[in-house]
Motif scaffolding. Structure first.
Motif, mmCIF file in Angstrom:
data_model
loop_
_atom_site.group_PDB
_atom_site.id
_atom_site.type_symbol
_atom_site.label_atom_id
_atom_site.label_comp_id
_atom_site.label_asym_id
_atom_site.label_seq_id
_atom_site.Cartn_x
_atom_site.Cartn_y
_atom_site.Cartn_z
ATOM 1 N N ILE A 36 0.778 -1.370 -0.064
ATOM 2 C CA ILE A 36 0.100 -0.077 -0.004
ATOM 3 C C ILE A 36 0.830 1.175 -0.049
ATOM 4 C CG2 ILE A 36 -1.522 1.136 1.331
ATOM 5 C CD1 ILE A 36 -2.895 -1.386 2.268
ATOM 6 N N THR A 37 2.077 1.284 0.854
ATOM 7 C CA THR A 37 2.909 2.451 0.649
ATOM 8 C C THR A 37 3.923 2.697 -0.359
ATOM 9 O OG1 THR A 37 4.603 1.181 1.858
ATOM 10 C CG2 THR A 37 2.945 2.078 3.317
ATOM 11 N N MET A 38 3.606 1.605 -1.407
ATOM 12 C CA MET A 38 4.600 1.831 -2.602
ATOM 13 C C MET A 38 3.977 2.571 -3.530
ATOM 14 S SD MET A 38 6.075 -1.950 -3.666
ATOM 15 C CE MET A 38 7.035 -2.905 -2.559
ATOM 16 N N PRO A 39 4.976 3.535 -4.509
ATOM 17 C CA PRO A 39 4.014 4.317 -5.395
ATOM 18 C C PRO A 39 3.673 3.540 -6.628
ATOM 19 C CG PRO A 39 6.506 4.624 -5.282
ATOM 20 C CD PRO A 39 6.098 3.802 -4.263
ATOM 21 N N ALA A 40 2.635 3.959 -7.416
ATOM 22 C CA ALA A 40 2.079 3.176 -8.450
ATOM 23 C C ALA A 40 3.099 2.790 -9.545
ATOM 24 C CB ALA A 40 0.854 4.126 -8.874
ATOM 25 N N PRO A 41 4.092 3.596 -9.863
ATOM 26 C CA PRO A 41 5.049 3.228 -10.983
ATOM 27 C C PRO A 41 5.769 1.875 -10.536
ATOM 28 C CG PRO A 41 4.905 5.692 -10.645
ATOM 29 C CD PRO A 41 4.148 5.255 -9.442
ATOM 30 N N THR A 42 5.940 1.775 -8.998
ATOM 31 C CA THR A 42 6.947 0.760 -8.637
ATOM 32 C C THR A 42 6.106 -0.570 -8.608
ATOM 33 O OG1 THR A 42 8.123 2.392 -7.014
ATOM 34 C CG2 THR A 42 7.991 0.007 -6.733
ATOM 35 N N ILE A 43 4.519 -0.402 -8.239
ATOM 36 C CA ILE A 43 3.867 -1.540 -8.601
ATOM 37 C C ILE A 43 3.820 -1.893 -9.841
ATOM 38 C CG2 ILE A 43 1.812 -2.585 -7.913
ATOM 39 C CD1 ILE A 43 1.625 -0.606 -5.702
ATOM 40 N N ARG A 44 3.653 -1.268 -10.930
ATOM 41 C CA ARG A 44 3.302 -1.128 -12.457
ATOM 42 C C ARG A 44 4.773 -2.081 -12.952
ATOM 43 N NH1 ARG A 44 -0.924 1.106 -14.844
ATOM 44 N NH2 ARG A 44 -1.809 2.739 -13.592
ATOM 45 N N THR A 45 5.841 -1.385 -12.461
ATOM 46 C CA THR A 45 7.213 -2.252 -12.735
ATOM 47 C C THR A 45 7.125 -3.705 -12.454
ATOM 48 O OG1 THR A 45 8.331 0.199 -12.843
ATOM 49 C CG2 THR A 45 9.560 -1.928 -12.844
ATOM 50 N N ILE A 46 6.813 -3.912 -11.164
ATOM 51 C CA ILE A 46 6.772 -5.201 -10.665
ATOM 52 C C ILE A 46 6.101 -6.100 -11.413
ATOM 53 C CG2 ILE A 46 6.238 -6.487 -8.839
ATOM 54 C CD1 ILE A 46 7.277 -4.366 -6.913
ATOM 55 N N GLY A 47 4.692 -5.611 -11.803
ATOM 56 C CA GLY A 47 3.875 -6.149 -12.303
ATOM 57 C C GLY A 47 4.266 -6.775 -13.833
ATOM 58 N N LEU A 48 4.822 -5.759 -14.399
ATOM 59 C CA LEU A 48 5.434 -6.007 -16.028
ATOM 60 C C LEU A 48 6.399 -6.947 -15.955
ATOM 61 C CD1 LEU A 48 5.352 -5.204 -18.722
ATOM 62 C CD2 LEU A 48 7.020 -3.215 -18.271
ATOM 63 N N SER A 49 7.493 -6.869 -15.044
ATOM 64 C CA SER A 49 8.595 -7.821 -14.797
ATOM 65 C C SER A 49 7.969 -9.318 -14.501
ATOM 66 C CB SER A 49 9.401 -7.519 -13.655
ATOM 67 O OG SER A 49 9.759 -6.003 -13.840
ATOM 68 N N LEU A 50 6.912 -9.305 -13.767
ATOM 69 C CA LEU A 50 6.367 -10.979 -13.458
ATOM 70 C C LEU A 50 5.780 -11.222 -14.907
ATOM 71 C CD1 LEU A 50 5.001 -10.375 -10.074
ATOM 72 C CD2 LEU A 50 6.812 -11.540 -10.561
ATOM 73 N N MET A 51 5.145 -10.375 -15.458
ATOM 74 C CA MET A 51 4.547 -10.686 -16.655
ATOM 75 C C MET A 51 5.723 -11.211 -17.739
ATOM 76 S SD MET A 51 1.108 -8.457 -17.064
ATOM 77 C CE MET A 51 2.058 -6.809 -17.377
ATOM 78 N N VAL A 52 6.573 -10.413 -17.804
ATOM 79 C CA VAL A 52 7.708 -10.773 -18.826
ATOM 80 C C VAL A 52 8.357 -12.023 -18.485
ATOM 81 C CG1 VAL A 52 9.921 -10.090 -19.709
ATOM 82 C CG2 VAL A 52 8.424 -8.427 -19.495
#
Length: 64
Positions: A36-52
């Motif tokens: 919850i405390t992480m910024p949205a761009p960081t969460i998006r980067t993690i999500g993209l990395s996991l998808m790749v």
């Protein structure tokens, strides 16, 4: 790909997603509080990395 493969993959995702809260509910709660405390761009980067990583893994395993 047929529907059976897709449904099997979705079932496996649900099983894997349910493991952590089942095994360690407190650890899961702590992780979600940190998320919850992480910024949205960081969460998006993690999500993209996991998808790749998932796509590359699928290509290696299935040989698509």
């Amino acid at each position: 790909m047929n529907w059976d493969d897709l449904l099997a993959a979705l079932a496996l995702v649900m099983i894997i997603e349910g493991l952590i809260p089942f095994v360690s509910p407190q650890g899961y709660k702590n992780t979600m509080q940190q998320l919850i405390t992480m910024p949205a761009p960081t969460i998006r980067t993690i999500g993209l990395s996991l998808m790749v990583i998932g796509v590359v893994s699928l290509i290696l395993v299935r040989g698509i």
